[in-house]
Enzyme design. Structure first.
Site, PDB file in Angstrom:
ATOM      1  N   ARG A 158      38.973  51.266  52.397  1.00 22.87           N
ATOM      2  CA  ARG A 158      37.495  51.546  51.618  1.00 22.87           C
ATOM      3  C   ARG A 158      38.447  52.302  50.534  1.00 22.87           C
ATOM      4  NH1 ARG A 158      37.020  57.345  55.397  1.00 22.87           N
ATOM      5  NH2 ARG A 158      34.464  56.003  55.464  1.00 22.87           N
ATOM      6  N   TRP A 171      50.864  44.896  42.123  1.00 23.69           N
ATOM      7  CA  TRP A 171      49.433  43.276  41.763  1.00 23.69           C
ATOM      8  C   TRP A 171      50.454  42.827  40.401  1.00 23.69           C
ATOM      9  CZ3 TRP A 171      45.615  42.239  44.596  1.00 23.69           C
ATOM     10  CH2 TRP A 171      44.735  42.814  45.515  1.00 23.69           C
ATOM     11  N   SER A 253      43.115  36.729  42.239  1.00 18.77           N
ATOM     12  CA  SER A 253      42.110  37.738  42.478  1.00 18.77           C
ATOM     13  C   SER A 253      40.763  37.409  43.167  1.00 18.77           C
ATOM     14  CB  SER A 253      41.595  36.241  40.990  1.00 18.77           C
ATOM     15  OG  SER A 253      40.632  36.774  40.521  1.00 18.77           O
ATOM     16  N   CYS A 384      50.767  52.685  50.292  1.00 21.81           N
ATOM     17  CA  CYS A 384      49.350  53.296  51.460  1.00 21.81           C
ATOM     18  C   CYS A 384      49.583  52.989  51.821  1.00 21.81           C
ATOM     19  CB  CYS A 384      48.033  53.622  50.396  1.00 21.81           C
ATOM     20  SG  CYS A 384      46.929  53.673  51.482  1.00 21.81           S
ATOM     21  N   CYS A 387      46.322  50.733  52.733  1.00 16.74           N
ATOM     22  CA  CYS A 387      46.042  49.528  51.873  1.00 16.74           C
ATOM     23  C   CYS A 387      47.391  48.485  52.041  1.00 16.74           C
ATOM     24  CB  CYS A 387      46.932  50.258  50.622  1.00 16.74           C
ATOM     25  SG  CYS A 387      45.447  51.420  49.755  1.00 16.74           S
TER      26      CYS A 387
HETATM   27  P1  FAD Z   1      43.215  46.911  39.518  1.00 10.57           P
HETATM   28  O1  FAD Z   1      42.843  46.435  40.323  1.00 10.57           O
HETATM   29  O2  FAD Z   1      45.067  48.238  39.930  1.00 10.57           O
HETATM   30  O3  FAD Z   1      44.271  46.424  38.340  1.00 10.57           O
HETATM   31  C1  FAD Z   1      44.783  45.681  37.743  1.00 10.57           C
HETATM   32  C2  FAD Z   1      44.799  45.081  36.741  1.00 10.57           C
HETATM   33  O4  FAD Z   1      44.537  43.997  37.400  1.00 10.57           O
HETATM   34  C3  FAD Z   1      43.521  44.939  36.054  1.00 10.57           C
HETATM   35  O5  FAD Z   1      43.632  46.082  34.852  1.00 10.57           O
HETATM   36  C4  FAD Z   1      42.793  44.036  35.447  1.00 10.57           C
HETATM   37  O6  FAD Z   1      43.896  43.106  33.907  1.00 10.57           O
HETATM   38  C5  FAD Z   1      43.597  42.973  36.561  1.00 10.57           C
HETATM   39  N1  FAD Z   1      42.565  42.594  38.146  1.00 10.57           N
HETATM   40  C6  FAD Z   1      41.727  43.435  38.099  1.00 10.57           C
HETATM   41  N2  FAD Z   1      41.308  42.810  39.277  1.00 10.57           N
HETATM   42  C7  FAD Z   1      41.209  41.392  38.904  1.00 10.57           C
HETATM   43  C8  FAD Z   1      40.881  40.012  39.420  1.00 10.57           C
HETATM   44  N3  FAD Z   1      40.008  40.338  40.532  1.00 10.57           N
HETATM   45  N4  FAD Z   1      41.405  39.171  39.160  1.00 10.57           N
HETATM   46  C9  FAD Z   1      42.136  38.793  38.365  1.00 10.57           C
HETATM   47  N5  FAD Z   1      43.112  40.761  37.695  1.00 10.57           N
HETATM   48  C10 FAD Z   1      42.353  41.302  37.876  1.00 10.57           C
HETATM   49  N6  FAD Z   1      42.192  51.378  47.033  1.00 10.57           N
HETATM   50  C11 FAD Z   1      42.163  51.416  47.235  1.00 10.57           C
HETATM   51  O7  FAD Z   1      41.545  52.846  46.766  1.00 10.57           O
HETATM   52  N7  FAD Z   1      42.177  51.130  48.705  1.00 10.57           N
HETATM   53  C12 FAD Z   1      42.450  50.474  49.376  1.00 10.57           C
HETATM   54  O8  FAD Z   1      41.960  49.786  50.396  1.00 10.57           O
HETATM   55  C13 FAD Z   1      43.105  49.370  48.261  1.00 10.57           C
HETATM   56  N8  FAD Z   1      43.921  48.618  48.877  1.00 10.57           N
HETATM   57  C14 FAD Z   1      44.567  47.400  47.692  1.00 10.57           C
HETATM   58  C15 FAD Z   1      45.226  47.156  48.115  1.00 10.57           C
HETATM   59  C16 FAD Z   1      46.845  46.239  47.624  1.00 10.57           C
HETATM   60  C17 FAD Z   1      47.524  45.088  48.351  1.00 10.57           C
HETATM   61  C18 FAD Z   1      46.484  46.850  46.150  1.00 10.57           C
HETATM   62  C19 FAD Z   1      48.441  46.690  45.587  1.00 10.57           C
HETATM   63  C20 FAD Z   1      45.932  47.677  46.007  1.00 10.57           C
HETATM   64  C21 FAD Z   1      45.320  48.728  46.640  1.00 10.57           C
HETATM   65  N9  FAD Z   1      45.151  49.535  46.365  1.00 10.57           N
HETATM   66  C22 FAD Z   1      43.513  50.065  47.659  1.00 10.57           C
HETATM   67  C23 FAD Z   1      43.945  49.748  45.004  1.00 10.57           C
HETATM   68  C24 FAD Z   1      43.703  49.259  43.706  1.00 10.57           C
HETATM   69  O9  FAD Z   1      43.795  47.903  44.251  1.00 10.57           O
HETATM   70  C25 FAD Z   1      43.926  49.337  42.865  1.00 10.57           C
HETATM   71  O10 FAD Z   1      45.166  49.213  42.413  1.00 10.57           O
HETATM   72  C26 FAD Z   1      43.478  50.894  42.445  1.00 10.57           C
HETATM   73  O11 FAD Z   1      42.439  50.936  42.048  1.00 10.57           O
HETATM   74  C27 FAD Z   1      43.799  51.403  41.019  1.00 10.57           C
HETATM   75  O12 FAD Z   1      42.487  49.881  39.810  1.00 10.57           O
HETATM   76  P2  FAD Z   1      42.747  49.819  38.231  1.00 10.57           P
HETATM   77  O13 FAD Z   1      41.495  50.181  37.849  1.00 10.57           O
HETATM   78  O14 FAD Z   1      44.038  49.939  37.918  1.00 10.57           O
HETATM   79  O15 FAD Z   1      42.696  48.164  38.576  1.00 10.57           O
END
Ligand code: FAD
Length: 456
Positions: A158, A171, A253, A384, A387
């Site tokens: 979550r 990422w 992705s 985290c 995560c």
């Molecule tokens: P992010 O999700 O960080 O994405 C970074 C960039 O990747 C985006 O700007 C976009 O260009 C690209 N992108 C985004 N989605 C996709 C996609 N599906 N396909 C291709 N490109 C894409 N947060 C939580 O609250 N709970 C969790 O359980 C959690 N688990 C995580 C697990 C991992 C392994 C990681 C690395 C992160 C996790 N996070 C979690 C953090 C979350 O995934 C985001 O990184 C955070 O919420 C910031 O989001 P953001 O909008 O900056 O973009």
């Protein structure tokens, strides 16, 4: 529903409704299997003692909003930061892993119950041994210290507040493992941070046609919203990539999309303290990027196909929970699930992959496998706990799906199949549950959007 890995992005969208129907039938069954059986609801992993092998952990944490420096510098942020930090922690009982000696002792009476002629060893005991057909680094491969058992049901995936530089760095590293160094986040210039190469510019005639098809399909599915040109280019660039690279990208992705869906669906409203779906979060991270949703569906088909292939394999599998009756029930549940999944290449046809070898003698499969192993190593850089837990479970789940699809042959008797460790099976079923739940959550978000539109 032919979700062929050779399919283009638009082809994948064409099978949305078939996969939705299948998910309607399977979801509660999978959810029950993952959450209500002892075998599948506990996962053993080394969550705290592995260092990030790619950069200093400190850097990873400093990007996190829970970074202590921010706490000191900005008093106003203290409660929110504290929350984010707390939210990322694990809850519920965590049992220590029994040492080898203890496992042997545990195993003796179990084998006695099942009969000494049970040919297979208890997989718990040997789950740290590596097979060169693995697509993931086994959890405790390098550490002498054993991991902990964690209750997956008590630590739902979550919103945690983990974000910013630290999360982006992870990422970005994951996407870079993709053979062709795909750009991740774009800045204003359209160039991904840290990458010197510019993203593909201009579309070939084929890509332009594919772009049109893509838009048509999106329109048919009521997703007419403007696509960011960069993302569209990315999606179209995939059409020109070799099949295996495309599959690699889609798996990553799609996994990213599943994580985003879960965090948007179980989101904490920090002003009211209430948990619930956050429609804005869904719109920004998923709805406006239909290809991410397409990749989530792709992953569903991919993992389902792997689970379907387990039907005969689990027949002789020793589950080792210490309760033979429950083990028998769990085995039957997997067989029932596998039976319900259309067999053959109807869902996903993996047989077309890895047919070519590269000139330098390294097979594409080996390259693919090594890169996927690296993705699993990168998970130790996630700053985290919760995560990291789910990141590890899901990469291990996809690693297991890859192993089943590409190392198990055609399922014929007499084929030399690699052993699946307990952690691999648990990860596979829980990953299926995560994708299946994400598809259900997206359904719910679609209803929320329809209700919002109707009320305007
Ligand atoms: P992010 O999700 O960080 O994405 C970074 C960039 O990747 C985006 O700007 C976009 O260009 C690209 N992108 C985004 N989605 C996709 C996609 N599906 N396909 C291709 N490109 C894409 N947060 C939580 O609250 N709970 C969790 O359980 C959690 N688990 C995580 C697990 C991992 C392994 C990681 C690395 C992160 C996790 N996070 C979690 C953090 C979350 O995934 C985001 O990184 C955070 O919420 C910031 O989001 P953001 O909008 O900056 O973009």
């Amino acid at each position: 529903c032919a979700l062929n890995p050779q399919a283009t992005v638009s082809d994948a969208c064409a099978s949305y409704s078939d996969l939705d129907k299948l998910n309607d039938r399977l979801h509660s069954y999978v959810h029950n299997l993952a959450n209500n059986t002892d075998f599948f609801s506990y996962y053993r992993l080394n969550l705290y003692n592995k260092e990030c092998p790619f950069w200093s952990d400190e850097n990873g944490l400093c990007g996190n909003i829970a970074c202590a420096v921010t706490t000191v510098e900005n008093e106003e942020d203290v409660p929110a930061i504290w929350r984010a930090e707390e939210l990322g922690k694990l809850e519920g009982p965590q049992a220590k892993h029994p040492g080898r000696q203890q496992q042997r002792e545990l195993r003796r009476p179990l084998l006695g119950n099942l009969g000494e002629d049970v040919g297979e060893s208890c997989v718990v005991e040997y789950d740290d041994e590596c097979d060169d057909r693995d697509y993931c680094v086994p959890e405790d491969e390098s550490a002498s210290a054993k991991g902990d058992y964690v209750s997956l049901a008590e630590n739902p995936e979550r919103f945690t507040g983990y974000a910013g530089e630290g999360a982006h760095q992870v990422w970005e590293a994951i996407y870079r493992e993709n053979c062709f160094s795909r750009p991740l986040a774009r800045d204003q210039s359209g160039i991904a941070p840290g990458l010197s190469t510019a993203p593909p510019s201009g579309l070939s005639p084929n890509q332009a046609q594919a772009a049109l098809d893509f838009k048509q399909v999106m329109k048919a599915h009521g997703r007419e919203q403007a696509l960011q040109s960069g993302e569209l280019e990315d999606a179209m660039a995939l059409e020109d990539e070799c099949l295996e690279k495309r599959v690699f990208y889609r798996v990553i992705s799609g996994m990213h999309a599943a994580i985003s869906t879960h965090l948007c669906y179980d989101y904490l409203n920090q002003s009211t303290g209430e948990w619930g779906p956050n429609l804005r979060c869904y719109k920004e991270r998923l709805h406006q990027h239909p290809e991410r949703i397409a990749n989530l569906y792709f992953n569903y088909a991919f993992v389902l196909r792997a689970v379907g292939k387990l039907k005969d394999y689990v027949q002789d599998y020793t589950f080792c929970t210490g309760d033979p009756i429950q083990d028998q029930r769990t085995k039957q549940m997997i067989r029932t699930l596998a039976d319900a999944i259309p067999s053959g290449p109807q869902i996903f046809d993996e047989s077309v992959m890895f047919q070519d070898h590269t000139a330098d003698g390294i097979s594409l499969k080996e390259d693919f496998r090594n890169r996927f192993r690296n993705v699993s190593r990168i998970m130790d850089c996630v700053g985290c706990d919760k995560c990291r837990l789910w990141g590890k479970v899901q990469t291990a789940g996809f690693g297991t799906a890859l192993k089943v699809l590409f190392e198990f042959g055609n399922g014929n008797a007499g084929e030399d199949k690699p052993i699946l460790r307990r952690t691999e099976l648990v990860a596979l079923i829980n990953t299926l549950d995560k994708i299946s739940s994400a598809l259900k959550a997206i359904d719910h978000f679609r209803e929320m959007m329809a209700a919002e539109l109707a009320s305007e």
